[in-house]
Design a protein around this motif. Sequence first.
Motif, PDB file in Angstrom:
ATOM      1  N   PRO A   1      24.351  38.885  51.712  1.00  0.00           N
ATOM      2  CA  PRO A   1      24.587  39.392  53.160  1.00  0.00           C
ATOM      3  C   PRO A   1      23.926  38.263  53.889  1.00  0.00           C
ATOM      4  O   PRO A   1      22.855  37.832  53.488  1.00  0.00           O
ATOM      5  CB  PRO A   1      24.106  40.737  53.187  1.00  0.00           C
ATOM      6  N   SER A   2      24.514  38.034  55.152  1.00  0.00           N
ATOM      7  CA  SER A   2      24.031  37.042  56.228  1.00  0.00           C
ATOM      8  C   SER A   2      24.293  35.478  55.858  1.00  0.00           C
ATOM      9  O   SER A   2      24.053  34.766  56.643  1.00  0.00           O
ATOM     10  CB  SER A   2      22.404  37.247  56.495  1.00  0.00           C
ATOM     11  N   GLU A   3      24.518  35.423  54.720  1.00  0.00           N
ATOM     12  CA  GLU A   3      24.721  33.821  54.144  1.00  0.00           C
ATOM     13  C   GLU A   3      26.220  33.610  54.398  1.00  0.00           C
ATOM     14  O   GLU A   3      27.104  34.411  55.063  1.00  0.00           O
ATOM     15  CB  GLU A   3      24.451  33.721  52.666  1.00  0.00           C
TER      16      GLU A   3
ATOM     17  N   PRO B   1      40.964  42.967  51.704  1.00  0.00           N
ATOM     18  CA  PRO B   1      39.957  43.923  51.088  1.00  0.00           C
ATOM     19  C   PRO B   1      40.396  44.601  50.080  1.00  0.00           C
ATOM     20  O   PRO B   1      41.538  44.992  50.294  1.00  0.00           O
ATOM     21  CB  PRO B   1      39.277  44.511  52.240  1.00  0.00           C
ATOM     22  N   PRO B   2      39.569  45.311  49.301  1.00  0.00           N
ATOM     23  CA  PRO B   2      40.078  46.045  47.906  1.00  0.00           C
ATOM     24  C   PRO B   2      40.863  47.081  48.436  1.00  0.00           C
ATOM     25  O   PRO B   2      40.489  48.021  49.283  1.00  0.00           O
ATOM     26  CB  PRO B   2      38.572  46.356  47.445  1.00  0.00           C
ATOM     27  N   GLY B   3      41.985  47.383  48.127  1.00  0.00           N
ATOM     28  CA  GLY B   3      42.972  48.701  48.334  1.00  0.00           C
ATOM     29  C   GLY B   3      43.281  48.429  49.755  1.00  0.00           C
ATOM     30  O   GLY B   3      43.952  49.619  50.171  1.00  0.00           O
TER      31      GLY B   3
ATOM     32  N   VAL C   1      28.077  36.802  56.756  1.00  0.00           N
ATOM     33  CA  VAL C   1      28.908  37.834  56.060  1.00  0.00           C
ATOM     34  C   VAL C   1      28.086  39.021  55.939  1.00  0.00           C
ATOM     35  O   VAL C   1      26.961  38.824  55.722  1.00  0.00           O
ATOM     36  CB  VAL C   1      29.439  37.474  54.640  1.00  0.00           C
ATOM     37  N   THR C   2      29.071  40.056  55.895  1.00  0.00           N
ATOM     38  CA  THR C   2      28.536  41.306  55.481  1.00  0.00           C
ATOM     39  C   THR C   2      29.340  41.951  54.335  1.00  0.00           C
ATOM     40  O   THR C   2      30.381  41.326  54.122  1.00  0.00           O
ATOM     41  CB  THR C   2      28.498  42.462  56.712  1.00  0.00           C
ATOM     42  N   ALA C   3      29.231  43.310  53.832  1.00  0.00           N
ATOM     43  CA  ALA C   3      29.722  43.806  52.880  1.00  0.00           C
ATOM     44  C   ALA C   3      31.282  43.997  53.462  1.00  0.00           C
ATOM     45  O   ALA C   3      32.395  44.152  52.770  1.00  0.00           O
ATOM     46  CB  ALA C   3      29.516  45.289  52.613  1.00  0.00           C
ATOM     47  N   ALA C   4      31.673  44.013  54.750  1.00  0.00           N
ATOM     48  CA  ALA C   4      32.981  44.040  55.185  1.00  0.00           C
ATOM     49  C   ALA C   4      33.875  42.893  54.843  1.00  0.00           C
ATOM     50  O   ALA C   4      34.946  42.942  54.903  1.00  0.00           O
ATOM     51  CB  ALA C   4      33.196  44.320  56.950  1.00  0.00           C
ATOM     52  N   ASP C   5      33.324  41.828  54.532  1.00  0.00           N
ATOM     53  CA  ASP C   5      34.186  40.710  54.213  1.00  0.00           C
ATOM     54  C   ASP C   5      34.410  40.597  52.650  1.00  0.00           C
ATOM     55  O   ASP C   5      34.841  39.632  52.261  1.00  0.00           O
ATOM     56  CB  ASP C   5      33.114  39.499  54.710  1.00  0.00           C
TER      57      ASP C   5
ATOM     58  N   VAL D   1      30.456  40.426  48.517  1.00  0.00           N
ATOM     59  CA  VAL D   1      29.333  40.324  49.550  1.00  0.00           C
ATOM     60  C   VAL D   1      28.195  41.435  49.158  1.00  0.00           C
ATOM     61  O   VAL D   1      28.473  42.456  49.142  1.00  0.00           O
ATOM     62  CB  VAL D   1      29.457  40.292  50.911  1.00  0.00           C
ATOM     63  N   SER D   2      27.146  40.898  48.487  1.00  0.00           N
ATOM     64  CA  SER D   2      26.229  41.783  48.264  1.00  0.00           C
ATOM     65  C   SER D   2      24.988  41.192  47.788  1.00  0.00           C
ATOM     66  O   SER D   2      24.835  40.151  47.203  1.00  0.00           O
ATOM     67  CB  SER D   2      26.905  42.549  46.763  1.00  0.00           C
ATOM     68  N   SER D   3      23.728  42.034  47.919  1.00  0.00           N
ATOM     69  CA  SER D   3      22.460  41.392  47.713  1.00  0.00           C
ATOM     70  C   SER D   3      22.028  41.393  46.094  1.00  0.00           C
ATOM     71  O   SER D   3      21.168  41.026  45.528  1.00  0.00           O
ATOM     72  CB  SER D   3      21.352  41.840  48.364  1.00  0.00           C
TER      73      SER D   3
END
Lengths: 111, 120
Positions: free
Chosen positions: B14-16, B42-44, B87-91, B118-120
């Motif tokens: 995230p944020s990268e 996005p998935p689904g 980026v965030t999880a929504a990406d 997108v995940s830490s």
Amino acid sequence: QSALTQPPSASGSPGQSVTVSCTGTSSDVGSYNYVSWYQQHPGKAPKLMIYEVSKRPSGVPDRFSGSKSGNTASLTVSGLQAEDEADYYCSSYAGINTLGVFGGGTKLTVL
Amino acid sequence: QVQLQESGPGLVKPSETLSLTCTVSGGSITSSSYYWGWIRQPPGKGLEWIGSIYYSGSTYYNPSLKSRVTISVDTPKNQFSLKLSSVTAADTAVYYCGGGQLWLFYFDLWGRGTLVTVSS
């Protein structure tokens, strides 16, 4: 929320015809004859089936046809076959600022 | 027969900045027949156009993503690239590269797609 509205699901028996709708606005579907349809099988990339409302790319069976009336476009699949079971997405040109939008997709089930 | 292949990291923090490249084979990226673009799913969920580029370097972006997107072309390498910042999880999505007619808004060439999480 997608810019173009499609029913979440549609179904038909082998050999039957099924029509999937795609509703937009006067800013996209209603103003331009640039509606396209894509078929997507699970885990695969979308495949262009119809462009410019009713034109078929080479290799797409003539069982697939497209039309438009006002702000709503439609994809009709005639003589349904098992391999037609897939997700179908519409898209439309939406002018110089937005350029293009997609629908949310319709899952077509062959019963 | 023109083929497209996406490449890049499958995991971004995230944020990268998400960076992907699409390699065009079997044809030239300088073909006047195509605009090259990125579409994500996005998935689904449904498809979303991110942006497109012509071989000359002219770019066109989805207004909702424009502030975070940069698409560039490398004609000697027959490649074009996507950068999506902050980026965030929504990406999180499958990212496809494609080729088509931008002003008729259809894509008749598609890569296989690549999942970016997108995940830490």
